[in-house]
Design a protein around this motif. Structure first.
Motif, PDB file in Angstrom:
ATOM      1  N   TRP A 123       0.803  -1.126  -0.169  1.00  9.48           N
ATOM      2  CA  TRP A 123      -0.002  -0.153  -0.096  1.00  9.48           C
ATOM      3  C   TRP A 123       1.086   1.582   0.028  1.00  9.48           C
ATOM      4  CZ3 TRP A 123      -0.648   3.884   3.880  1.00  9.48           C
ATOM      5  CH2 TRP A 123      -1.852   4.815   3.488  1.00  9.48           C
ATOM      6  N   LEU A 124       1.866   1.232   0.783  1.00 11.59           N
ATOM      7  CA  LEU A 124       2.716   2.460   0.937  1.00 11.59           C
ATOM      8  C   LEU A 124       3.494   2.661  -0.624  1.00 11.59           C
ATOM      9  CD1 LEU A 124       4.776   2.009   4.196  1.00 11.59           C
ATOM     10  CD2 LEU A 124       3.039   3.768   3.840  1.00 11.59           C
ATOM     11  N   GLN A 125       3.757   1.585  -1.216  1.00 11.21           N
ATOM     12  CA  GLN A 125       4.664   1.892  -2.433  1.00 11.21           C
ATOM     13  C   GLN A 125       3.629   2.372  -3.608  1.00 11.21           C
ATOM     14  OE1 GLN A 125       5.078  -1.872  -5.199  1.00 11.21           O
ATOM     15  NE2 GLN A 125       7.451  -0.906  -5.208  1.00 11.21           N
ATOM     16  N   GLU A 126       2.274   1.841  -3.369  1.00 10.80           N
ATOM     17  CA  GLU A 126       1.184   2.385  -4.381  1.00 10.80           C
ATOM     18  C   GLU A 126       0.958   3.770  -3.950  1.00 10.80           C
ATOM     19  OE1 GLU A 126      -1.995  -0.165  -3.510  1.00 10.80           O
ATOM     20  OE2 GLU A 126      -1.332  -1.715  -4.742  1.00 10.80           O
ATOM     21  N   VAL A 127       0.936   4.289  -2.729  1.00 14.31           N
ATOM     22  CA  VAL A 127       0.511   5.536  -2.405  1.00 14.31           C
ATOM     23  C   VAL A 127       1.643   6.801  -2.688  1.00 14.31           C
ATOM     24  CG1 VAL A 127       0.494   7.171  -0.335  1.00 14.31           C
ATOM     25  CG2 VAL A 127      -0.983   5.263  -0.388  1.00 14.31           C
ATOM     26  N   PHE A 128       2.957   5.983  -2.531  1.00 16.75           N
ATOM     27  CA  PHE A 128       3.991   7.108  -2.821  1.00 16.75           C
ATOM     28  C   PHE A 128       4.713   6.656  -4.128  1.00 16.75           C
ATOM     29  CE2 PHE A 128       4.185   6.955   1.911  1.00 16.75           C
ATOM     30  CZ  PHE A 128       4.118   8.106   2.400  1.00 16.75           C
ATOM     31  N   ASN A 129       4.423   5.640  -4.514  1.00 18.78           N
ATOM     32  CA  ASN A 129       5.045   5.389  -5.964  1.00 18.78           C
ATOM     33  C   ASN A 129       6.468   5.466  -5.949  1.00 18.78           C
ATOM     34  OD1 ASN A 129       4.963   4.826  -8.823  1.00 18.78           O
ATOM     35  ND2 ASN A 129       5.035   6.959  -9.356  1.00 18.78           N
ATOM     36  N   ASP A 163       5.483 -16.121  -2.640  1.00 18.92           N
ATOM     37  CA  ASP A 163       4.501 -15.677  -1.669  1.00 18.92           C
ATOM     38  C   ASP A 163       4.552 -13.841  -1.884  1.00 18.92           C
ATOM     39  OD1 ASP A 163       3.808 -18.196  -0.846  1.00 18.92           O
ATOM     40  OD2 ASP A 163       5.022 -18.105   0.953  1.00 18.92           O
ATOM     41  N   ILE A 164       5.700 -13.392  -1.711  1.00 20.23           N
ATOM     42  CA  ILE A 164       5.854 -12.017  -1.705  1.00 20.23           C
ATOM     43  C   ILE A 164       5.290 -11.612  -3.102  1.00 20.23           C
ATOM     44  CG2 ILE A 164       7.491 -10.207  -1.531  1.00 20.23           C
ATOM     45  CD1 ILE A 164       9.078 -11.735   0.412  1.00 20.23           C
ATOM     46  N   ILE A 165       5.765 -12.071  -4.114  1.00 15.83           N
ATOM     47  CA  ILE A 165       5.265 -11.541  -5.555  1.00 15.83           C
ATOM     48  C   ILE A 165       4.134 -11.682  -5.719  1.00 15.83           C
ATOM     49  CG2 ILE A 165       5.999 -12.384  -7.782  1.00 15.83           C
ATOM     50  CD1 ILE A 165       8.764 -13.106  -7.223  1.00 15.83           C
ATOM     51  N   ALA A 166       3.467 -12.738  -5.270  1.00  9.28           N
ATOM     52  CA  ALA A 166       2.040 -13.122  -5.530  1.00  9.28           C
ATOM     53  C   ALA A 166       1.102 -11.897  -4.851  1.00  9.28           C
ATOM     54  CB  ALA A 166       1.496 -14.316  -4.735  1.00  9.28           C
ATOM     55  N   LEU A 167       1.540 -11.105  -3.958  1.00  4.14           N
ATOM     56  CA  LEU A 167       0.931  -9.779  -3.387  1.00  4.14           C
ATOM     57  C   LEU A 167       0.962  -8.842  -4.286  1.00  4.14           C
ATOM     58  CD1 LEU A 167       2.643  -9.866   0.253  1.00  4.14           C
ATOM     59  CD2 LEU A 167       0.328 -10.738  -0.270  1.00  4.14           C
ATOM     60  N   GLY A 168       1.691  -8.803  -5.367  1.00  4.10           N
ATOM     61  CA  GLY A 168       1.006  -7.698  -6.523  1.00  4.10           C
ATOM     62  C   GLY A 168       2.193  -6.513  -6.286  1.00  4.10           C
ATOM     63  N   PHE A 169       3.062  -6.453  -5.834  1.00  3.43           N
ATOM     64  CA  PHE A 169       3.994  -5.464  -5.743  1.00  3.43           C
ATOM     65  C   PHE A 169       4.356  -5.008  -7.322  1.00  3.43           C
ATOM     66  CE2 PHE A 169       4.912  -7.464  -1.737  1.00  3.43           C
ATOM     67  CZ  PHE A 169       4.925  -5.898  -0.889  1.00  3.43           C
ATOM     68  N   ASP A 170       4.624  -3.886  -7.520  1.00  6.27           N
ATOM     69  CA  ASP A 170       5.039  -3.093  -8.807  1.00  6.27           C
ATOM     70  C   ASP A 170       6.452  -3.747  -9.332  1.00  6.27           C
ATOM     71  OD1 ASP A 170       6.076  -1.544 -10.880  1.00  6.27           O
ATOM     72  OD2 ASP A 170       5.217   0.296 -10.132  1.00  6.27           O
ATOM     73  N   VAL A 171       6.509  -4.596 -10.217  1.00 10.34           N
ATOM     74  CA  VAL A 171       7.510  -5.115 -10.631  1.00 10.34           C
ATOM     75  C   VAL A 171       8.631  -4.312 -11.288  1.00 10.34           C
ATOM     76  CG1 VAL A 171       6.288  -7.282 -11.504  1.00 10.34           C
ATOM     77  CG2 VAL A 171       6.560  -5.498 -13.172  1.00 10.34           C
ATOM     78  N   THR A 174      10.394  -2.856  -7.613  1.00 15.62           N
ATOM     79  CA  THR A 174      10.566  -3.813  -6.765  1.00 15.62           C
ATOM     80  C   THR A 174      11.894  -4.617  -6.843  1.00 15.62           C
ATOM     81  OG1 THR A 174       8.387  -3.672  -6.061  1.00 15.62           O
ATOM     82  CG2 THR A 174       9.596  -5.378  -5.190  1.00 15.62           C
ATOM     83  N   PHE A 175      12.797  -4.716  -5.942  1.00 11.82           N
ATOM     84  CA  PHE A 175      13.984  -5.451  -6.055  1.00 11.82           C
ATOM     85  C   PHE A 175      14.052  -6.450  -4.742  1.00 11.82           C
ATOM     86  CE2 PHE A 175      18.727  -5.820  -5.291  1.00 11.82           C
ATOM     87  CZ  PHE A 175      19.006  -6.648  -6.136  1.00 11.82           C
ATOM     88  N   ILE A 176      13.677  -7.803  -5.179  1.00 10.50           N
ATOM     89  CA  ILE A 176      14.037  -8.788  -4.087  1.00 10.50           C
ATOM     90  C   ILE A 176      15.259  -9.495  -4.111  1.00 10.50           C
ATOM     91  CG2 ILE A 176      12.729 -10.979  -3.055  1.00 10.50           C
ATOM     92  CD1 ILE A 176      10.286  -9.950  -4.338  1.00 10.50           C
ATOM     93  N   PHE A 177      15.739  -9.446  -3.004  1.00 11.37           N
ATOM     94  CA  PHE A 177      17.127 -10.211  -3.147  1.00 11.37           C
ATOM     95  C   PHE A 177      17.431 -11.075  -1.940  1.00 11.37           C
ATOM     96  CE2 PHE A 177      17.956  -6.193  -1.043  1.00 11.37           C
ATOM     97  CZ  PHE A 177      18.835  -6.408   0.176  1.00 11.37           C
ATOM     98  N   SER A 178      18.466 -12.289  -2.249  1.00 17.24           N
ATOM     99  CA  SER A 178      18.808 -13.197  -1.263  1.00 17.24           C
ATOM    100  C   SER A 178      20.262 -12.442  -0.957  1.00 17.24           C
ATOM    101  CB  SER A 178      19.337 -14.395  -1.874  1.00 17.24           C
ATOM    102  OG  SER A 178      20.211 -15.205  -1.374  1.00 17.24           O
ATOM    103  N   ASP A 179      20.568 -12.476   0.387  1.00 13.36           N
ATOM    104  CA  ASP A 179      21.929 -11.875   1.018  1.00 13.36           C
ATOM    105  C   ASP A 179      22.940 -12.668   0.370  1.00 13.36           C
ATOM    106  OD1 ASP A 179      20.834  -9.709   2.532  1.00 13.36           O
ATOM    107  OD2 ASP A 179      20.817 -11.001   4.553  1.00 13.36           O
ATOM    108  N   MET A 180      22.664 -14.111   0.544  1.00 10.35           N
ATOM    109  CA  MET A 180      23.756 -15.029   0.015  1.00 10.35           C
ATOM    110  C   MET A 180      24.288 -14.929  -1.283  1.00 10.35           C
ATOM    111  SD  MET A 180      22.567 -18.787   1.382  1.00 10.35           S
ATOM    112  CE  MET A 180      22.337 -19.148   3.128  1.00 10.35           C
TER     113      MET A 180
END
Length: 317
Positions: A123-129, A163-171, A174-180
């Motif tokens: 929601w924050l991402q949608e509000v603030f873009n 699961d996180i991607i399925a929530l519908g973040f702006d592709v 959005t950057f999802i990363f593994s620490d490893m």
């Protein structure tokens, strides 16, 4: 000359011993309330030195963004903050900032409690873009869970990411990363990690996180890894190679993660970076009661996103 082991105002009071005095323990690895009524969040605000989200800041949020505050804000699920006014100033002045949150992958799927910060962050991402970075702390889970192998922790990162991607973040933002994986591929990220490590002594880390002499050096060094995404120049692919880490961030998270970012806020001025702002949520109670939170380590305490109707019924009966 300043004492290198002296705790700054941002990290004073975060000693584990102090938390145990009143029977309530809240740290990044354990949440136990003093009574069956649940965690005393007023005590946490006082002890951690954060600020309660009041009607004044909710009114300003609506005025600045043009959006009615999310129901999780209005109902006090997100109840505490650090420098949220500063982020609203940035938005009002059309100055850039970004969002940062994370997940420690320790189970095949996320549970309902894990959804709280992610639903709110979306929601924050949608509000603030604005851009969002999501840190998957597979290294942390490997270090803290004796039986978890590194390869399995990385696999769980990919499973939880679904699961996180399925929530519908702006592709596109959005950057999802593994620490490893990211530490091995990003010089910028690793440089910030070692800069943070150099600023924090063992005595400081011990006071903030309660580390003991039997803890591995991996555990002691990990807080710097969770701190590094707070600084924009850890992500040159997002903010550009010339970024000097001046773009501030807002971190939505459960309040048990606050010790990491109190440390980060202490370090930031010494690195000439802005302090990260935070907005804290309460805990989703375990099925057994409000004294503890839902935990992936105890399947019977949680409802997982992959649970069948029959499994959910069994957990309630």
């Amino acid at each position: 000359m300043a004492d290198p082991d002296k705790l700054s105002k941002d990290v004073q009071g975060m000693k584990t011993d102090d938390q145990e005095d009143d029977g309530q323990i809240v740290d990044p690895w354990q949440v136990v309330a003093a009574s069956d009524k649940g965690v005393d969040y007023d005590k946490l605000i006082k002890k951690f030195g954060s600020t309660r989200i009041d009607q004044k800041i909710l009114d300003r949020f609506e005025k600045v963004t043009g959006h009615k505050p999310h129901h999780m804000l209005r109902r006090g699920i997100f109840f505490s903050q650090r420098d949220l006014d500063f982020i609203l100033d940035c938005h009002e002045k059309k100055q850039p900032f970004f969002l940062y949150t994370g997940r420690g992958p320790s189970s095949e799927a996320m549970h309902m409690g894990h959804l709280i910060p992610f639903l709110f962050t979306k929601w924050l991402q949608e509000v603030f873009n604005v851009p969002l970075v999501v840190q998957m702390t597979d290294d942390e889970k490997f270090l803290w869970k004796e039986r978890l192998q590194a390869e399995e922790a990385l696999r769980l990162t990919y499973e939880n990411s679904k699961d996180i991607i399925a929530l519908g973040f702006d592709v596109n933002k959005t950057f999802i990363f593994s620490d490893m994986e990211y530490i091995a591929s990003s010089q910028a990220f690793y440089k910030n990690i070692i800069k943070i490590q150099k600023c924090v002594t063992y005595n400081q880390a011990k006071a903030i996180f309660g580390f003991g002499e039997s803890d591995s050096i991996g555990k002691i060094s990990f807080p710097a890894i969770q701190a590094a995404p707070s600084f924009s120049n850890s992500f040159p692919q997002i903010f550009g190679e010339k970024d000097q880490g001046k773009i501030p961030c807002l971190i939505p998270c459960a309040i048990d993660q606050d010790p990491y970012f109190r440390m980060t806020r202490d370090v930031a001025p010494r690195l000439n970076y802005p302090k990260p702002a935070l907005i804290h949520s309460v805990f989703f109670p375990a099925l057994q009661g409000a004294k503890t939170k839902m935990s992936a380590s105890d399947p019977n305490s949680s409802i997982f996103l992959t649970d069948t109707q029959e499994e959910i019924k069994t957990k309630f009966c």
